[in-house]
Design a protein around this motif. Structure first.
Motif, PDB file in Angstrom:
ATOM      1  N   SER A 307     106.437  50.594  -6.884  1.00 60.44           N
ATOM      2  CA  SER A 307     105.052  50.999  -5.878  1.00 60.44           C
ATOM      3  C   SER A 307     104.238  52.476  -6.830  1.00 60.44           C
ATOM      4  CB  SER A 307     105.075  50.576  -5.182  1.00 60.44           C
ATOM      5  OG  SER A 307     105.795  51.478  -4.879  1.00 60.44           O
ATOM      6  N   SER A 308     105.254  52.895  -8.385  1.00 60.73           N
ATOM      7  CA  SER A 308     104.752  54.591  -8.867  1.00 60.73           C
ATOM      8  C   SER A 308     103.570  54.907  -9.712  1.00 60.73           C
ATOM      9  CB  SER A 308     105.972  55.190  -8.579  1.00 60.73           C
ATOM     10  OG  SER A 308     106.753  55.277  -7.722  1.00 60.73           O
ATOM     11  N   GLY A 309     102.784  55.772  -9.493  1.00 61.70           N
ATOM     12  CA  GLY A 309     101.854  55.284 -10.373  1.00 61.70           C
ATOM     13  C   GLY A 309     101.505  57.091 -11.088  1.00 61.70           C
ATOM     14  N   LYS A 310     100.618  57.325 -12.264  1.00 55.89           N
ATOM     15  CA  LYS A 310     101.230  58.593 -12.655  1.00 55.89           C
ATOM     16  C   LYS A 310     100.077  59.042 -13.063  1.00 55.89           C
ATOM     17  CE  LYS A 310     103.827  61.358 -15.695  1.00 55.89           C
ATOM     18  NZ  LYS A 310     105.016  61.772 -16.082  1.00 55.89           N
ATOM     19  N   LEU A 311      99.128  60.314 -12.862  1.00 55.94           N
ATOM     20  CA  LEU A 311      98.592  60.238 -13.880  1.00 55.94           C
ATOM     21  C   LEU A 311      98.642  62.157 -14.281  1.00 55.94           C
ATOM     22  CD1 LEU A 311      95.238  60.279 -13.469  1.00 55.94           C
ATOM     23  CD2 LEU A 311      94.913  61.765 -11.650  1.00 55.94           C
ATOM     24  N   ARG A 385      98.633  71.675 -18.104  1.00 56.53           N
ATOM     25  CA  ARG A 385      98.710  70.413 -17.847  1.00 56.53           C
ATOM     26  C   ARG A 385      99.449  70.413 -16.813  1.00 56.53           C
ATOM     27  NH1 ARG A 385     104.443  68.542 -20.387  1.00 56.53           N
ATOM     28  NH2 ARG A 385     104.456  70.216 -21.580  1.00 56.53           N
ATOM     29  N   LEU A 386      99.651  69.067 -15.583  1.00 53.86           N
ATOM     30  CA  LEU A 386     100.051  68.335 -14.163  1.00 53.86           C
ATOM     31  C   LEU A 386     100.541  67.294 -14.271  1.00 53.86           C
ATOM     32  CD1 LEU A 386      97.432  68.888 -11.651  1.00 53.86           C
ATOM     33  CD2 LEU A 386      99.058  69.839 -12.487  1.00 53.86           C
ATOM     34  N   ALA A 387     101.377  66.752 -13.778  1.00 58.00           N
ATOM     35  CA  ALA A 387     102.002  64.871 -13.772  1.00 58.00           C
ATOM     36  C   ALA A 387     101.962  65.198 -12.117  1.00 58.00           C
ATOM     37  CB  ALA A 387     103.213  65.530 -13.991  1.00 58.00           C
ATOM     38  N   VAL A 388     100.793  64.154 -11.920  1.00 54.72           N
ATOM     39  CA  VAL A 388     100.686  63.798 -10.401  1.00 54.72           C
ATOM     40  C   VAL A 388     101.628  62.590 -10.483  1.00 54.72           C
ATOM     41  CG1 VAL A 388      99.049  62.987  -8.541  1.00 54.72           C
ATOM     42  CG2 VAL A 388      98.659  64.857 -10.630  1.00 54.72           C
ATOM     43  N   GLU A 406      91.919  56.418  -9.917  1.00 56.22           N
ATOM     44  CA  GLU A 406      91.531  57.285 -10.272  1.00 56.22           C
ATOM     45  C   GLU A 406      90.235  58.597  -9.638  1.00 56.22           C
ATOM     46  OE1 GLU A 406      91.868  56.959 -14.764  1.00 56.22           O
ATOM     47  OE2 GLU A 406      91.098  59.532 -14.271  1.00 56.22           O
ATOM     48  N   VAL A 407      89.756  57.928  -9.528  1.00 55.86           N
ATOM     49  CA  VAL A 407      88.653  58.789  -8.511  1.00 55.86           C
ATOM     50  C   VAL A 407      89.040  59.203  -7.544  1.00 55.86           C
ATOM     51  CG1 VAL A 407      86.584  59.226  -7.698  1.00 55.86           C
ATOM     52  CG2 VAL A 407      86.756  57.896 -10.018  1.00 55.86           C
ATOM     53  N   GLN A 408      90.350  58.610  -6.329  1.00 58.17           N
ATOM     54  CA  GLN A 408      90.509  58.782  -5.602  1.00 58.17           C
ATOM     55  C   GLN A 408      91.425  59.393  -5.073  1.00 58.17           C
ATOM     56  OE1 GLN A 408      91.575  55.956  -2.223  1.00 58.17           O
ATOM     57  NE2 GLN A 408      90.430  54.088  -3.424  1.00 58.17           N
ATOM     58  N   VAL A 409      92.361  59.800  -6.668  1.00 58.35           N
ATOM     59  CA  VAL A 409      93.670  60.495  -6.266  1.00 58.35           C
ATOM     60  C   VAL A 409      92.954  62.190  -6.990  1.00 58.35           C
ATOM     61  CG1 VAL A 409      95.620  60.835  -7.597  1.00 58.35           C
ATOM     62  CG2 VAL A 409      94.720  58.714  -7.122  1.00 58.35           C
ATOM     63  N   LYS A 410      92.075  61.800  -7.478  1.00 54.11           N
ATOM     64  CA  LYS A 410      91.764  63.164  -8.426  1.00 54.11           C
ATOM     65  C   LYS A 410      90.724  64.241  -6.977  1.00 54.11           C
ATOM     66  CE  LYS A 410      89.208  62.052 -12.013  1.00 54.11           C
ATOM     67  NZ  LYS A 410      88.704  62.040 -13.164  1.00 54.11           N
ATOM     68  N   GLU A 411      90.150  63.198  -6.226  1.00 51.15           N
ATOM     69  CA  GLU A 411      89.091  64.135  -5.580  1.00 51.15           C
ATOM     70  C   GLU A 411      90.103  64.691  -3.963  1.00 51.15           C
ATOM     71  OE1 GLU A 411      87.381  61.636  -2.940  1.00 51.15           O
ATOM     72  OE2 GLU A 411      85.697  61.014  -3.873  1.00 51.15           O
ATOM     73  N   VAL A 424      89.860  68.381 -17.821  1.00 49.07           N
ATOM     74  CA  VAL A 424      89.069  67.811 -19.951  1.00 49.07           C
ATOM     75  C   VAL A 424      89.751  66.230 -19.924  1.00 49.07           C
ATOM     76  CG1 VAL A 424      88.408  69.448 -20.469  1.00 49.07           C
ATOM     77  CG2 VAL A 424      90.771  68.823 -21.245  1.00 49.07           C
ATOM     78  N   TRP A 425      90.892  65.652 -19.311  1.00 48.53           N
ATOM     79  CA  TRP A 425      91.475  64.513 -19.531  1.00 48.53           C
ATOM     80  C   TRP A 425      92.472  63.959 -18.735  1.00 48.53           C
ATOM     81  CZ3 TRP A 425      96.408  63.380 -20.814  1.00 48.53           C
ATOM     82  CH2 TRP A 425      96.824  62.075 -20.810  1.00 48.53           C
ATOM     83  N   THR A 426      92.234  62.707 -18.592  1.00 49.10           N
ATOM     84  CA  THR A 426      93.728  62.535 -17.812  1.00 49.10           C
ATOM     85  C   THR A 426      93.644  60.744 -18.091  1.00 49.10           C
ATOM     86  OG1 THR A 426      91.416  61.069 -16.157  1.00 49.10           O
ATOM     87  CG2 THR A 426      91.921  63.051 -15.836  1.00 49.10           C
ATOM     88  N   ARG A 427      94.878  60.268 -18.299  1.00 43.42           N
ATOM     89  CA  ARG A 427      95.460  58.600 -18.653  1.00 43.42           C
ATOM     90  C   ARG A 427      96.879  58.561 -17.373  1.00 43.42           C
ATOM     91  NH1 ARG A 427      99.035  56.771 -22.586  1.00 43.42           N
ATOM     92  NH2 ARG A 427      98.892  55.067 -22.687  1.00 43.42           N
ATOM     93  N   LEU A 428      95.638  57.326 -16.698  1.00 40.76           N
ATOM     94  CA  LEU A 428      96.674  56.794 -14.813  1.00 40.76           C
ATOM     95  C   LEU A 428      97.209  55.571 -15.744  1.00 40.76           C
ATOM     96  CD1 LEU A 428      97.215  56.258 -12.211  1.00 40.76           C
ATOM     97  CD2 LEU A 428      94.516  55.077 -12.197  1.00 40.76           C
ATOM     98  N   LEU A 429      99.073  55.992 -15.303  1.00 40.28           N
ATOM     99  CA  LEU A 429      99.223  54.466 -15.574  1.00 40.28           C
ATOM    100  C   LEU A 429      99.961  54.830 -13.794  1.00 40.28           C
ATOM    101  CD1 LEU A 429     101.732  56.836 -17.992  1.00 40.28           C
ATOM    102  CD2 LEU A 429     100.619  54.377 -18.579  1.00 40.28           C
ATOM    103  N   THR A 430     100.085  52.616 -14.380  1.00 47.67           N
ATOM    104  CA  THR A 430     100.494  51.445 -13.013  1.00 47.67           C
ATOM    105  C   THR A 430     101.786  51.155 -13.165  1.00 47.67           C
ATOM    106  OG1 THR A 430      99.377  49.773 -14.044  1.00 47.67           O
ATOM    107  CG2 THR A 430      98.236  51.417 -12.809  1.00 47.67           C
ATOM    108  N   PRO A 431     102.407  50.492 -12.061  1.00 50.59           N
ATOM    109  CA  PRO A 431     103.990  50.057 -12.441  1.00 50.59           C
ATOM    110  C   PRO A 431     103.367  49.126 -13.117  1.00 50.59           C
ATOM    111  CG  PRO A 431     103.281  49.726  -9.972  1.00 50.59           C
ATOM    112  CD  PRO A 431     101.982  50.411 -10.837  1.00 50.59           C
TER     113      PRO A 431
END
Ligand SMILES: Cc1cc2nc3c(=O)[nH]c(=O)nc-3n(C[C@H](O)[C@H](O)[C@H](O)COP(=O)(O)OP(=O)(O)OC[C@H]3O[C@@H](n4cnc5c(N)ncnc54)[C@H](O)[C@@H]3O)c2cc1C
Length: 510
Positions: A307-311, A385-388, A406-411, A424-431
């Motif tokens: 159930s983990s996401g990574k931004l 860079r960050l890994a969230v 993605e908007v909610q996480v970034k807020e 300047v850049w993001t990428r969201l990965l889901t399970p």
């Protein structure tokens, strides 16, 4: 005596560590890897922004659960530079005007949690008892003998075994802690791999397990360049030792009794003989290739849900944090943000994503400041860079289809940052993405959930775990060492190391 031919399927961290030990111990090792490079879930990807490129961690980001002797003995320590932030972690709960600091020193932590969270329990005793369990686990790693509950009782006594190994996370936390916030902070580990109920038997065990790395004394840190340098370097070290690696090669059939397998490479089938086969894959892939219909059915019944996401996030200028300290490594400190205020809300959010109609139930975010760590390592990159790493996502959707999430996480993230306009850049990965990118059966980082029935000594596929824990079923010549086996996933290679030692004992080569 002829050197035994060992074929290893899967060049993730576990396959690579097993290959390193087996080749150095006199085996002829050949690796077969489906992907076009080694690394499994510990690899990089390149982002391109305004004509500039930068690598980022597609899967794993931080190192910590590896054993120090594996880092030394494989030859990795001589080739890699690392950095571990010593600064206390910063924790934010809803409504906080300033963060709580997680100090390394137990008595300082005790004072901070008492002041900020009203904690009245036994924080120092919690840390002391956990350290006893961790040292018991580490001894098992070194000796390559997965311990049993009886071993735990003999070494730790009945009370600690019940609290820290066979019991539930909820009972463990209620025993030592009083504040809801302390309990949620500790519960993070339990649900990191998937939606595990805090009342599940054995869920307590995840806490000492996830603190049982010794490469940085139980803490987490960074590798110069990125964590994927570990698998890249190990691939190179292994090649120099004589390990043969076939990339872009997918194993499609195994005949254990004949000692051979078939793999596909560039549309053609190739046959390979082995004395021993080591499956460095997830258990479902391994079982489908070498198991009986009954074993396949049993493995398919396991709990694989992640159930983990990574931004992944890039900034054009160094990130300026709103909360920090004057310490030089404050910019690289780990930052955690909770979206829930009580254990009840925490648990509801954790389990809510089991409902397929729900995409996202906010739980917590862990922010790894990779760019700042690279600056501390004098590694220059065009972007910060960050890994969230965040919870909780269902298995239903791809990241590219969850713009609202993605908007909610970034807020939440940008609330802590002075210069969000530099993102300047993001990428969201889901399970779902992890399932497809890395072949993780249910999108679980750990290949299977760390929960009752599939944690501790139950993470075995052997018919005779007491003697040959990593052997597959009753097959004499097949072993399994992917993350689904004891102790667990992460960039550690502990299962690969322990499996290699058991194979060598079996082959009388130790
Ligand atoms: C998004 C994400 C974030 C994570 N964050 C962290 C972190 O920060 N720190 C940490 O320590 N861990 C982290 N993890 C977990 C960690 O990356 C994994 O647990 C670990 O890398 C798994 O290693 P492994 O060798 O067991 O398996 P894998 O890496 O899954 O390797 C298995 C290999 O087998 C190959 N394979 C499968 N089937 C076949 C076949 N039929 N033929 C040939 N080859 C095959 C696959 O291609 C793969 O290369 C993260 C994982 C993910 C996905």
């Amino acid at each position: 005596m002829r050197k035994p031919d060992v074929v290893i399927v899967g060049a993730g961290i576990n396959g690579l560590v097993a290959a390193n030990y087996l080749q150095r111990s006199g085996c002829n090792v050949t690796m077969i890897e489906r992907a076009e490079r080694v690394g499994g879930a510990c690899v990089s990807e390149v982002a391109s922004v305004d004509g500039q490129t930068e690598s980022y961690a597609l899967g794993a980001s931080v190192l910590g659960l590896m054993q120090d002797f594996v880092f030394e003995e494989t030859g990795l320590s001589k080739r890699l530079q690392t950095f571990v932030p010593e600064h206390p972690k910063f924790i934010f709960f809803p409504g906080d005007t300033e963060p709580t600091w997680i100090f390394r020193d137990p008595s300082e932590l005790d004072r901070e949690l008492a002041n900020k969270w009203g904690e009245r329990g036994a924080v120092e005793a919690f840390r002391e008892d956990e350290a006893k369990v961790v040292s018991f686990l580490q001894e098992g790693y070194v000796n390559a003998i997965p311990p049993s509950v009886d071993d735990a009782k003999r070494v730790l006594g009945d009370t600690l075994t019940k609290l820290w190994i066979t019991g539930s996370a909820r009972a463990l936390m209620d025993h030592y802690l009083t504040s809801e916030r302390s309990k949620m902070y500790m519960a993070m580990t339990v649900t990191e791999s998937g939606p595990v109920p805090l009342s599940d038997p054995y869920s307590a065990f995840t806490l000492p397990l996830m603190d049982s790395g010794s490469v940085f004394g139980g803490y987490y840190g960074f590798v110069k360049g990125g964590i994927w340098r570990i698998t890249e370097e190990l691939g190179g070290i292994n090649a120099r030792l004589g390990v043969q690696t076939h990339l872009s090669s997918r194993v499609v059939n195994v005949e254990p009794s004949g000692g051979n397998l078939t793999y596909e490479h560039e549309g053609r089938e190739q046959l390979l003989n082995f004395d021993y086969l080591v499956m460095g894959t997830d258990p479902l892939t391994a079982t489908r290739l070498v198991g009986s219909p009954e074993q396949i059915k049993r493995t398919e019944g396991q709990r694989f849900r992640g159930s983990s996401g990574k931004l992944n996030v890039m900034f054009r200028n160094p990130i300026r944090w709103k909360f920090g300290s004057g310490a030089s490594d404050s910019d690289a400190a780990f930052r955690f943000i909770f979206s829930v205020s009580s254990v009840e809300e925490y648990e509801a959010a954790t389990l809510g994503v089991l409902d397929d109609n729900v995409d996202y139930t906010p739980g917590y975010m862990q922010i790894y400041c990779e760019g700042a760590a690279m600056r501390h390592l004098n590694h220059s990159e065009p972007f910060d860079r960050l890994a969230v790493f965040f919870k909780n996502l269902s298995l239903g959707q791809h990241g590219a289809d969850l713009a609202g999430v993605e908007v909610q996480v970034k807020e939440k993230l940008f609330d802590l940052i002075e210069n969000p306009e530099d993102c300047v850049w993001t990428r969201l990965l889901t399970p779902r993405d992890l399932q497809e990118l890395f072949l993780f059966p249910g999108g679980n980082l750990d290949h299977t959930m760390l929960t009752g029935g599939q944690t501790y000594f139950d993470r075995t596929y052997s018919d005779d775990p007491a003697t040959d824990f990593y052997r597959f079923g009753d097959l004499d010549n097949v072993y399994l060492c992917g993350s689904g086996t004891y102790p667990c996933g992460s960039v550690t290679g502990t299962a690969g190391y322990m499996c290699s030692q058991q194979l060598l004992r079996h082959a009388k080569l130790d």
